[in-house]
Design a protein around this motif. Structure first.
Motif, mmCIF file in Angstrom:
data_model
loop_
_atom_site.group_PDB
_atom_site.id
_atom_site.type_symbol
_atom_site.label_atom_id
_atom_site.label_comp_id
_atom_site.label_asym_id
_atom_site.label_seq_id
_atom_site.Cartn_x
_atom_site.Cartn_y
_atom_site.Cartn_z
ATOM 1 N N PRO A 193 -3.625 -13.938 -6.290
ATOM 2 C CA PRO A 193 -2.381 -13.579 -6.986
ATOM 3 C C PRO A 193 -1.177 -14.240 -6.304
ATOM 4 O O PRO A 193 -1.288 -14.790 -5.206
ATOM 5 C CB PRO A 193 -2.323 -12.049 -6.838
ATOM 6 N N ALA A 194 -0.037 -14.150 -6.963
ATOM 7 C CA ALA A 194 1.200 -14.700 -6.392
ATOM 8 C C ALA A 194 1.489 -14.066 -5.035
ATOM 9 O O ALA A 194 1.231 -12.872 -4.814
ATOM 10 C CB ALA A 194 2.363 -14.455 -7.347
ATOM 11 N N GLY A 195 2.052 -14.858 -4.135
ATOM 12 C CA GLY A 195 2.234 -14.416 -2.757
ATOM 13 C C GLY A 195 3.192 -13.273 -2.552
ATOM 14 O O GLY A 195 3.134 -12.592 -1.521
ATOM 15 N N ASN A 196 4.092 -13.026 -3.502
ATOM 16 C CA ASN A 196 5.027 -11.906 -3.368
ATOM 17 C C ASN A 196 4.648 -10.720 -4.254
ATOM 18 O O ASN A 196 5.445 -9.804 -4.454
ATOM 19 C CB ASN A 196 6.450 -12.368 -3.695
ATOM 20 N N SER A 197 3.414 -10.721 -4.785
ATOM 21 C CA SER A 197 2.949 -9.617 -5.620
ATOM 22 C C SER A 197 2.249 -8.568 -4.760
ATOM 23 O O SER A 197 1.787 -8.851 -3.659
ATOM 24 C CB SER A 197 1.988 -10.116 -6.702
ATOM 25 N N LYS A 198 2.135 -7.357 -5.283
ATOM 26 C CA LYS A 198 1.497 -6.284 -4.513
ATOM 27 C C LYS A 198 -0.009 -6.490 -4.404
ATOM 28 O O LYS A 198 -0.668 -5.901 -3.546
ATOM 29 C CB LYS A 198 1.797 -4.926 -5.145
ATOM 30 N N GLU A 199 -0.564 -7.343 -5.256
ATOM 31 C CA GLU A 199 -2.011 -7.602 -5.224
ATOM 32 C C GLU A 199 -2.397 -8.662 -4.191
ATOM 33 O O GLU A 199 -3.567 -8.787 -3.828
ATOM 34 C CB GLU A 199 -2.493 -8.077 -6.603
ATOM 35 N N PHE A 200 -1.397 -9.428 -3.713
ATOM 36 C CA PHE A 200 -1.712 -10.588 -2.869
ATOM 37 C C PHE A 200 -2.340 -10.187 -1.534
ATOM 38 O O PHE A 200 -3.421 -10.691 -1.172
ATOM 39 C CB PHE A 200 -0.437 -11.403 -2.624
ATOM 40 N N LEU A 201 -1.691 -9.310 -0.779
ATOM 41 C CA LEU A 201 -2.190 -8.977 0.558
ATOM 42 C C LEU A 201 -3.577 -8.336 0.528
ATOM 43 O O LEU A 201 -4.459 -8.749 1.305
ATOM 44 C CB LEU A 201 -1.193 -8.084 1.295
ATOM 45 N N PRO A 202 -3.837 -7.347 -0.361
ATOM 46 C CA PRO A 202 -5.196 -6.798 -0.409
ATOM 47 C C PRO A 202 -6.261 -7.851 -0.725
ATOM 48 O O PRO A 202 -7.349 -7.826 -0.142
ATOM 49 C CB PRO A 202 -5.108 -5.745 -1.525
ATOM 50 N N LYS A 203 -5.932 -8.786 -1.635
ATOM 51 C CA LYS A 203 -6.892 -9.837 -1.970
ATOM 52 C C LYS A 203 -7.114 -10.760 -0.785
ATOM 53 O O LYS A 203 -8.263 -11.130 -0.474
ATOM 54 C CB LYS A 203 -6.385 -10.635 -3.171
ATOM 55 N N LEU A 204 -6.041 -11.118 -0.099
ATOM 56 C CA LEU A 204 -6.175 -12.005 1.057
ATOM 57 C C LEU A 204 -6.974 -11.332 2.170
ATOM 58 O O LEU A 204 -7.827 -11.964 2.805
ATOM 59 C CB LEU A 204 -4.791 -12.408 1.568
ATOM 60 N N LYS A 205 -6.733 -10.061 2.393
ATOM 61 C CA LYS A 205 -7.478 -9.309 3.402
ATOM 62 C C LYS A 205 -8.964 -9.253 3.046
ATOM 63 O O LYS A 205 -9.840 -9.414 3.905
ATOM 64 C CB LYS A 205 -6.908 -7.899 3.540
ATOM 65 N N GLU A 206 -9.246 -9.062 1.765
ATOM 66 C CA GLU A 206 -10.637 -9.030 1.306
ATOM 67 C C GLU A 206 -11.332 -10.363 1.570
ATOM 68 O O GLU A 206 -12.477 -10.407 2.042
ATOM 69 C CB GLU A 206 -10.657 -8.709 -0.192
ATOM 70 N N ILE A 207 -10.640 -11.452 1.276
ATOM 71 C CA ILE A 207 -11.213 -12.783 1.524
ATOM 72 C C ILE A 207 -11.452 -12.989 3.015
ATOM 73 O O ILE A 207 -12.504 -13.502 3.428
ATOM 74 C CB ILE A 207 -10.280 -13.883 0.972
ATOM 75 N N CYS A 208 -10.493 -12.580 3.831
ATOM 76 C CA CYS A 208 -10.627 -12.729 5.282
ATOM 77 C C CYS A 208 -11.840 -11.953 5.805
ATOM 78 O O CYS A 208 -12.565 -12.445 6.683
ATOM 79 C CB CYS A 208 -9.360 -12.260 5.986
ATOM 80 N N GLU A 209 -12.066 -10.775 5.284
ATOM 81 C CA GLU A 209 -13.217 -9.974 5.706
ATOM 82 C C GLU A 209 -14.522 -10.617 5.252
ATOM 83 O O GLU A 209 -15.495 -10.710 6.013
ATOM 84 C CB GLU A 209 -13.088 -8.561 5.145
ATOM 85 N N THR A 210 -14.546 -11.075 3.996
ATOM 86 C CA THR A 210 -15.760 -11.691 3.440
ATOM 87 C C THR A 210 -16.135 -12.970 4.195
ATOM 88 O O THR A 210 -17.306 -13.195 4.511
ATOM 89 C CB THR A 210 -15.561 -12.014 1.953
ATOM 90 N N GLU A 211 -15.128 -13.788 4.491
ATOM 91 C CA GLU A 211 -15.373 -15.094 5.101
ATOM 92 C C GLU A 211 -15.273 -15.074 6.626
ATOM 93 O O GLU A 211 -15.414 -16.110 7.269
ATOM 94 C CB GLU A 211 -14.385 -16.124 4.532
#
Length: 331
Positions: free
Chosen positions: A57-75
């Motif tokens: 999602p866009a970097g200033n959206s509320k969905e961005f950080l949770p998605k990025l954290k999820e990717i970091c955990e997965t990878e």
């Protein structure tokens, strides 16, 4: 280069659709890092240089950080690098989860993202910065020309040189910003520089690399590294007084006496980072190594004056099968 990435650390790079990431990925590859790239768009050439890629999602959206954290955990991501302004306050939150984030600390980041506050703070602490007003504060007898730009923004979007009051009124009408969210600065006609300031969490300025801009269309297209003691001192003083404690980019012009006057600071790597690295200062690999393996893992050397960057596009050709395979990963 001392390569400490022998254990295949994983680095996540955001903004894969921008002008710098492809070159940055090439450097990370040389260090031996596994590279994950992300972007809001699904068709980024830098995706095909990465080990794995994600649409976010866009970097200033509320969905961005949770998605990025999820990717970091997965990878199992060890470090994250962002070159997108609006993402920076969100990305640095990942430090709370033990991930190294290669950017300045939050207070400095937030200050620089508000260009009005940043320039006035510089002047407040006695550093040479352009006088900066909100457009709503411009008096009837203001001296022209003026340079107008959004209070928050990047990539030379929504900027313009104004010659008189009538042009100012027309600019405001056409702008997507209100007068309270547009800045004006005196137009500085001198030589423009973009500067990489290399610093990490202990606050030591390890390198300052000024680059004279020869051509700029949104981002720097042609530039030359130039040693300049006045610029070096000013950029060192910015770190001393405002404590970025992470890599940042200073944009300035020289006045008629050759003195530098700052007009913007970006709290991240410059898009001309590849020129900094070509001059002999691998700010990407070096700071990443220091963050992951300790300060003694990398020492910056001297850099070369007179190195020219000519930025151009490069075509890459792959099979349709390879393209579709990558597209499946993205979905």
């Amino acid at each position: 280069m001392t390569n400490y990435a022998y254990n295949k650390k994983t680095v996540l790079l955001t903004g894969a659709g921008g002008p710098a990431p492809s070159g940055m990925i090439s450097v990370l590859r040389k260090w031996g890092y596994r590279v994950i790239s992300v972007d809001i768009l699904s068709h980024c050439p830098a995706f095909f240089l990465s080990d794995k890629s994600y649409v976010v999602p866009a970097g200033n959206s509320k969905e961005f950080l949770p998605k990025l954290k999820e990717i970091c955990e997965t990878e199992k991501v060890d470090a994250v690098i962002s070159v997108v302004d609006e993402e920076l306050p969100n990305v640095i939150e990942l430090e709370k989860f033990g991930i190294k984030v290669i950017q300045p600390e939050l207070d400095f980041t937030n200050l620089c993202l508000d260009k009005y506050k940043c320039m006035n703070k510089l002047r407040e602490v006695g550093l040479a910065a352009a006088e900066t007003l909100l457009v709503s504060e411009v008096s009837e007898n203001a001296p022209y020309p003026l340079f107008i730009k959004p209070r928050v923004g990047r990539g030379s979007r929504g900027i313009g040189k104004i010659e008189n009051r009538k042009e100012l009124t027309e600019f405001i009408k056409k702008s997507s910003c209100t007068a309270e969210n547009l800045l004006c600065q005196p137009y500085l006609p001198g030589t423009e520089y973009t500067i990489s300031v290399v610093v990490w969490r202990d606050g030591e300025v390890q390198a300052v690399v000024p680059k004279e801009i020869i051509s700029k269309i949104g981002v720097t297209k042609i530039a030359i590294t130039r040693k300049n003691e006045k610029i070096h001192q000013l950029c060192s003083n910015i770190q001393k007084k405002l404590k970025a404690n992470g890599p940042f980019n200073v944009q300035l012009r020289l006045d008629s006496q050759g003195n530098p006057v700052v007009f913007e600071i970006n709290p991240r790597f410059s898009t001309s980072i590849t020129l900094t690295m070509a001059s002999g200062i691998d700010e990407l690999g070096g700071l990443l190594s220091q963050a992951l393996f300790g300060k003694e893992s990398f020492k910056f050397n001297e850099w070369h004056d007179g190195v020219v960057m000519l930025r151009h596009t490069t075509d890459q050709f792959i099979s349709e099968a390879a393209y579709k395979k990558q597209s499946i990963i993205l979905s």
